[in-house]
Write an enzyme that holds these catalytic residues in place. Structure first.
Site, PDB file in Angstrom:
ATOM      1  N   GLU A  69      27.016  12.074 -30.069  1.00  0.00           N
ATOM      2  CA  GLU A  69      27.640  10.969 -30.806  1.00  0.00           C
ATOM      3  C   GLU A  69      29.111  10.975 -30.412  1.00  0.00           C
ATOM      4  OE1 GLU A  69      26.757  10.029 -34.886  1.00  0.00           O
ATOM      5  OE2 GLU A  69      25.236  11.607 -34.998  1.00  0.00           O
ATOM      6  N   MET A  97      36.381  -2.333 -32.757  1.00  0.00           N
ATOM      7  CA  MET A  97      37.419  -3.308 -32.438  1.00  0.00           C
ATOM      8  C   MET A  97      38.468  -2.645 -31.541  1.00  0.00           C
ATOM      9  SD  MET A  97      36.118  -5.805 -34.054  1.00  0.00           S
ATOM     10  CE  MET A  97      37.420  -7.037 -33.888  1.00  0.00           C
ATOM     11  N   GLU A 112      -0.688  29.391 -37.170  1.00  0.00           N
ATOM     12  CA  GLU A 112      -2.001  30.047 -37.133  1.00  0.00           C
ATOM     13  C   GLU A 112      -2.193  30.978 -38.323  1.00  0.00           C
ATOM     14  OE1 GLU A 112      -0.552  29.935 -32.752  1.00  0.00           O
ATOM     15  OE2 GLU A 112       0.307  29.855 -34.773  1.00  0.00           O
ATOM     16  N   GLY A 125      32.585   9.002 -28.005  1.00  0.00           N
ATOM     17  CA  GLY A 125      33.246   7.802 -27.553  1.00  0.00           C
ATOM     18  C   GLY A 125      32.814   7.416 -26.145  1.00  0.00           C
ATOM     19  N   ASP A 143      38.413   9.191 -35.821  1.00  0.00           N
ATOM     20  CA  ASP A 143      37.509   8.864 -36.935  1.00  0.00           C
ATOM     21  C   ASP A 143      37.383   9.957 -37.984  1.00  0.00           C
ATOM     22  OD1 ASP A 143      37.024   6.543 -35.523  1.00  0.00           O
ATOM     23  OD2 ASP A 143      35.165   7.274 -34.620  1.00  0.00           O
TER      24      ASP A 143
END
Length: 371
Positions: free
Chosen positions: A304, A166, A55, A306, A203
């Protein structure tokens, strides 16, 4: 009766508000248009916390012409002094005659008071124009103010046969570069990103927003912060040299007894924040975790993680949106699943409805909500 011109002006205000999608945390995304008839006199959006609200930006453009004009705002103007002065007061002082507010502010310190301040000063107030569109601007802010918990998006990248890696754990890359760019934008709109220590150990992710991977963001305000990185780590096993810890802005949730252990103290010595929460047989108490994140001011949480942590969120019905990136590949029956879910019959199935489906490069992106 509201006419098409009013709707067009509010639609413009919604469009402006989206420019702050990467930058307003922890404040809501807000847009404002000040007009007289079909002539826009001023417009603005909230860019960053502590800076001018939508505003005020619109009023500064309109100048003296704001007197007698109509303001279209996607969220009720604030009525309190925070890091900036109250916008309702500024609209009154500018002489605005009519304010269209798409939604009422759910913040208890504001809700209804800004509208009352305007009405008490003789300003005509209309509430509800394009309310649904305005609500979609701030699902996390709305949810946190109403429930104390953030809006939860669960992100998954999977193959056609529903595998995320995998059997060996190898997973880079299932999806293509366009999908990964889309995930960067998803991270950029999030206030925090949650993962489990298992993903950290397997990871070594950074879970950061990488500006060079965002691509062209159009007229959106440039992101100026990294989301809070959150790790669910019962025994404080996160290595001190983990990539996710670089640059700080990390919160680790452990089981309370682990806070006094040497690994936890090593993390604390690095400046990492640690908190104790309850853990169940199947992992962290995600309800208590969400309560804690709400207290930290987290509006939109991206998970995010497993299959164990993802499965817990799904099983406990705590996911608001599921973002599934599906690649046109098979990873085979020994690959890792998207989520561990203790389902034994069709009656136990967890059903979703599709909110959006589109092609992202070679991959398909589905945005789903629980039924």
């Amino acid at each position: 009766m509201t006419d098409s011109l009013d709707r067009a002006m509010m639609a413009r205000a919604v469009q402006l508000a989206w420019r702050g999608r990467y930058s307003t945390h922890p404040n809501p995304r807000v847009g404002c248009v000040i007009a007289r008839g079909d002539r826009i006199l001023g417009e603005g959006w909230h860019e960053r916390a502590g800076e001018a609200h939508a505003e005020i930006r619109a009023l500064s453009q309109a100048g003296p012409d704001a007197r007698g004009a109509t303001a279209y705002v996607t969220l009720e103007p604030c009525s309190h002094f925070g890091r900036t002065p109250p916008c309702a007061k500024a609209l009154v002082e500018a002489g605005v005659a009519h304010v269209h507010a798409a939604t009422e502010d759910p913040n208890p310190s504001v809700s209804g008071r800004g509208l009352a301040m305007l009405r008490d000063a003789g300003v005509k107030v209309t509430l509800g124009l394009l309310a649904d569109e305005a609500m979609r601007l701030n699902p996390g802010f709305m949810k946190r103010m109403n429930t104390g918990r953030p809006f939860v998006r669960l992100k998954m990248a999977a193959s056609i046969d529903g595998r995320t890696a995998m059997a060996s754990g190898e997973s880079q890359w299932i999806t293509g570069p366009q999908a990964r760019q889309d995930v960067q934008r998803l991270r950029a709109i999030s206030d925090a990103i949650l993962t489990g220590v298992g993903t950290v150990l397997a990871d070594d992710p950074s879970l950061t927003v990488r500006r060079e991977e965002l691509g062209e963001i159009g007229d959106a305000t440039e992101p100026s912060r990294q989301p809070l990185r959150v790790i669910a780590d019962r025994d404080a096993r996160t290595p001190a040299d983990a990539t996710i810890l670089r640059g700080g802005n990390v919160q680790v949730f452990c089981a309370s007894p682990a806070l006094d252990t040497a690994p936890a103290q090593d993390l604390a010595a690095l400046g990492i924040s640690l908190s104790g929460v309850a853990w169940k047989d199947n992992g962290i108490d995600v309800g208590e975790l969400l309560d804690s994140l709400g207290e930290l001011g987290i509006n939109e949480l991206l998970v995010e993680a497993g299959p164990t942590l993802a499965g817990t969120f799904i099983n406990e019905r705590l996911v608001d949106e599921l973002w599934l990136y599906q690649a046109p590949v098979f990873l085979g029956s020994t690959g890792r699943p998207t989520a561990h879910l203790p389902l034994e019959s069709m009656a136990d199935k967890v059903q979703w409805k599709v909110l959006d489906r589109r092609q992202i490069g070679e991959d398909q992106r589905l945005i789903l909500a629980p039924v």
